[in-house]
Design an enzyme around this catalytic site. Structure first.
Site, PDB file in Angstrom:
ATOM      1  N   SER A   1      64.323  48.581 -31.274  1.00 54.70           N
ATOM      2  CA  SER A   1      65.245  48.556 -32.416  1.00 54.70           C
ATOM      3  C   SER A   1      66.582  48.028 -31.933  1.00 54.70           C
ATOM      4  O   SER A   1      67.016  48.354 -30.816  1.00 54.70           O
ATOM      5  CB  SER A   1      65.424  49.967 -32.974  1.00 54.70           C
ATOM      6  OG  SER A   1      66.509  49.972 -33.884  1.00 54.70           O
TER       7      SER A   1
ATOM      8  N   TYR B   1      65.808  59.207 -31.556  1.00 52.98           N
ATOM      9  CA  TYR B   1      65.157  57.959 -31.976  1.00 52.98           C
ATOM     10  C   TYR B   1      65.702  56.772 -31.170  1.00 52.98           C
ATOM     11  O   TYR B   1      64.937  55.960 -30.632  1.00 52.98           O
ATOM     12  CB  TYR B   1      65.385  57.731 -33.472  1.00 52.98           C
ATOM     13  CG  TYR B   1      64.913  56.374 -33.946  1.00 52.98           C
ATOM     14  CD1 TYR B   1      63.555  56.106 -34.111  1.00 52.98           C
ATOM     15  CD2 TYR B   1      65.823  55.341 -34.206  1.00 52.98           C
ATOM     16  CE1 TYR B   1      63.113  54.861 -34.523  1.00 52.98           C
ATOM     17  CE2 TYR B   1      65.390  54.090 -34.619  1.00 52.98           C
ATOM     18  CZ  TYR B   1      64.039  53.855 -34.785  1.00 52.98           C
ATOM     19  OH  TYR B   1      63.603  52.615 -35.180  1.00 52.98           O
TER      20      TYR B   1
HETATM   21  N1  LIG Z   1      63.064  49.796 -40.846  1.00 52.81           N
HETATM   22  C1  LIG Z   1      64.021  49.621 -39.963  1.00 52.81           C
HETATM   23  O1  LIG Z   1      65.214  49.557 -40.312  1.00 52.81           O
HETATM   24  C2  LIG Z   1      63.711  49.497 -38.496  1.00 52.81           C
HETATM   25  C3  LIG Z   1      64.719  49.030 -37.643  1.00 52.81           C
HETATM   26  C4  LIG Z   1      64.446  48.910 -36.274  1.00 52.81           C
HETATM   27  C5  LIG Z   1      63.188  49.216 -35.793  1.00 52.81           C
HETATM   28  N2  LIG Z   1      62.219  49.659 -36.642  1.00 52.81           N
HETATM   29  C6  LIG Z   1      60.911  49.966 -36.063  1.00 52.81           C
HETATM   30  O2  LIG Z   1      59.911  49.202 -36.715  1.00 52.81           O
HETATM   31  C7  LIG Z   1      58.697  49.944 -36.774  1.00 52.81           C
HETATM   32  C8  LIG Z   1      58.238  50.056 -38.223  1.00 52.81           C
HETATM   33  O3  LIG Z   1      59.275  50.638 -38.980  1.00 52.81           O
HETATM   34  P1  LIG Z   1      59.104  50.972 -40.532  1.00 52.81           P
HETATM   35  O4  LIG Z   1      60.454  50.919 -41.125  1.00 52.81           O
HETATM   36  O5  LIG Z   1      57.997  50.184 -41.120  1.00 52.81           O
HETATM   37  O6  LIG Z   1      58.656  52.520 -40.399  1.00 52.81           O
HETATM   38  P2  LIG Z   1      57.700  53.366 -41.370  1.00 52.81           P
HETATM   39  O7  LIG Z   1      58.046  54.799 -41.102  1.00 52.81           O
HETATM   40  O8  LIG Z   1      57.813  52.832 -42.764  1.00 52.81           O
HETATM   41  O9  LIG Z   1      56.227  53.015 -40.841  1.00 52.81           O
HETATM   42  C9  LIG Z   1      55.729  53.562 -39.642  1.00 52.81           C
HETATM   43  C10 LIG Z   1      54.220  53.619 -39.730  1.00 52.81           C
HETATM   44  O10 LIG Z   1      53.741  54.288 -38.550  1.00 52.81           O
HETATM   45  C11 LIG Z   1      52.787  55.276 -38.926  1.00 52.81           C
HETATM   46  N3  LIG Z   1      52.793  56.345 -37.919  1.00 52.81           N
HETATM   47  C12 LIG Z   1      53.753  57.262 -37.679  1.00 52.81           C
HETATM   48  N4  LIG Z   1      53.384  58.080 -36.680  1.00 52.81           N
HETATM   49  C13 LIG Z   1      52.144  57.665 -36.270  1.00 52.81           C
HETATM   50  C14 LIG Z   1      51.233  58.124 -35.280  1.00 52.81           C
HETATM   51  N5  LIG Z   1      51.492  59.205 -34.519  1.00 52.81           N
HETATM   52  N6  LIG Z   1      50.065  57.460 -35.124  1.00 52.81           N
HETATM   53  C15 LIG Z   1      49.772  56.393 -35.909  1.00 52.81           C
HETATM   54  N7  LIG Z   1      50.592  55.923 -36.878  1.00 52.81           N
HETATM   55  C16 LIG Z   1      51.764  56.564 -37.057  1.00 52.81           C
HETATM   56  C17 LIG Z   1      53.226  55.739 -40.303  1.00 52.81           C
HETATM   57  O11 LIG Z   1      52.163  56.349 -41.017  1.00 52.81           O
HETATM   58  C18 LIG Z   1      53.701  54.423 -40.919  1.00 52.81           C
HETATM   59  O12 LIG Z   1      52.625  53.727 -41.526  1.00 52.81           O
HETATM   60  C19 LIG Z   1      58.987  51.274 -36.097  1.00 52.81           C
HETATM   61  O13 LIG Z   1      58.621  51.204 -34.745  1.00 52.81           O
HETATM   62  C20 LIG Z   1      60.494  51.412 -36.216  1.00 52.81           C
HETATM   63  O14 LIG Z   1      61.029  52.232 -35.208  1.00 52.81           O
HETATM   64  C21 LIG Z   1      62.452  49.804 -37.979  1.00 52.81           C
END
Ligand SMILES: NC(=O)c1ccc[n+]([C@@H]2O[C@H](COP(=O)([O-])OP(=O)(O)OC[C@H]3O[C@@H](n4cnc5c(N)ncnc54)[C@H](O)[C@@H]3O)[C@@H](O)[C@H]2O)c1
Length: 254
Positions: free
Chosen positions: A147, A160
């Site tokens: 991130s 996080y």
């Molecule tokens: N949205 C943002 O602003 C942002 C910014 C930087 C990084 N990220 C990273 O991008 C990735 C996706 O983010 P997002 O916004 O789509 O998050 P989200 O929470 O919408 O999706 C995460 C997915 O992971 C699944 N998940 C959670 N724990 C799990 C486990 N133990 N085993 C299997 N699946 C599991 C959830 O069911 C979900 O489908 C993440 O790694 C997040 O840290 C997101």
């Protein structure tokens, strides 16, 4: 749909949010995609949509913190698609499995442990299960998801942010260990992305507030990230490993 690719790409956390967008893009690129997620119902729905559009995809229920479930995911992938060519370590405690956005002293011990058990240890465990199959073929591509906040710091949710910082070092170390086996390991660091399926006013406002930090001043969407993941899985990046690519509209420049 572009030309057929050999083998499959496992995308963890692909039932929702940004991971679902990666699945869309990779199917369009011609990959067979494993939609691996805690939420099987949503993964199944996603796969129905991908296959209805003519793609090859498989839904697998997995908790990436559980070794036996990871082993079952790898078995199901090999049984259905034959080989594993790529892995996108996207699943994390973030929004669907929510986290507290609290000051550092207020984070509960259990939540700290869950964060590291899933985001860091889970990523390692999935790599441990997948790398031997890639090594057998002398070729494989791993894309980890960090991130932008881990690179610039953040004044809340230290558990996080630290877990995502660990992913950058993890990427470099694994890349050095497995390069000679033909396995490339890179990382994408997304900026604040409007990934919620049904965002409320507060969420939209929060994502909008990030715009002022950007050289490219607009809200970031999941589709903005898919090209970077597609590139790291493609032969175009075959001589690139251990790198973190920041995709955030120019908030953090390094
Ligand atoms: N949205 C943002 O602003 C942002 C910014 C930087 C990084 N990220 C990273 O991008 C990735 C996706 O983010 P997002 O916004 O789509 O998050 P989200 O929470 O919408 O999706 C995460 C997915 O992971 C699944 N998940 C959670 N724990 C799990 C486990 N133990 N085993 C299997 N699946 C599991 C959830 O069911 C979900 O489908 C993440 O790694 C997040 O840290 C997101």
């Amino acid at each position: 749909m572009s030309s057929e690719k050999p083998g499959a790409v496992i995308v963890t956390g692909a039932a929702h949010g940004i991971g679902a967008e990666y699945a869309d893009r990779l199917v369009r690129d011609g990959w067979s995609v494993v939609v691996a997620d805690l939420d099987y119902e949503a993964a199944h729905k996603k796969v129905q949509q991908l296959t209805a559009d003519g793609g090859r995809a498989l839904a697998v229920r997995v908790d990436i913190s559980k070794e036996d479930e990871i082993a079952a995911m790898v078995d199901a992938t090999l049984k259905t698609f034959g080989t594993i060519a790529g892995l996108v370590n996207n699943a994390a405690v973030f929004s669907v499995v929510p986290m507290s956005r609290a000051p550092f002293g207020d984070i509960e011990l259990d939540e700290w442990d869950l964060m590291f058990r899933v985001n860091v240890r889970g990523t390692w465990q999935v790599c441990k299960a997948v790398v031997p199959h890639m090594a057998e073929n002398g070729y494989g591509k791993i894309v980890n998801i960090s991130s932008g906040t881990a690179l610039k710091g953040s004044a809340s949710r230290i558990h996080y942010v630290s877990s995502k910082g660990a992913i950058v070092s993890f990427t470099k170390t694994l890349a050095k260990e497995v390069g000679a086996k033909g396995v490339r390991v890179n990382c994408v660091a997304p900026g604040s992305t409007l990934s919620e399926e049904d965002p409320d006013e507060k969420t939209i406002e929060y994502r909008q507030s990030r715009v002022t930090d950007r050289a490219l001043p607009r809200v970031q969407l999941p589709a903005d990230l898919a090209g970077a993941v597609s590139f790291f899985l493609s032969p175009d990046s075959d001589f690139i490993t251990g790198q973190t690519l920041v995709v955030d509209g120019g908030t953090h420049m390094h």
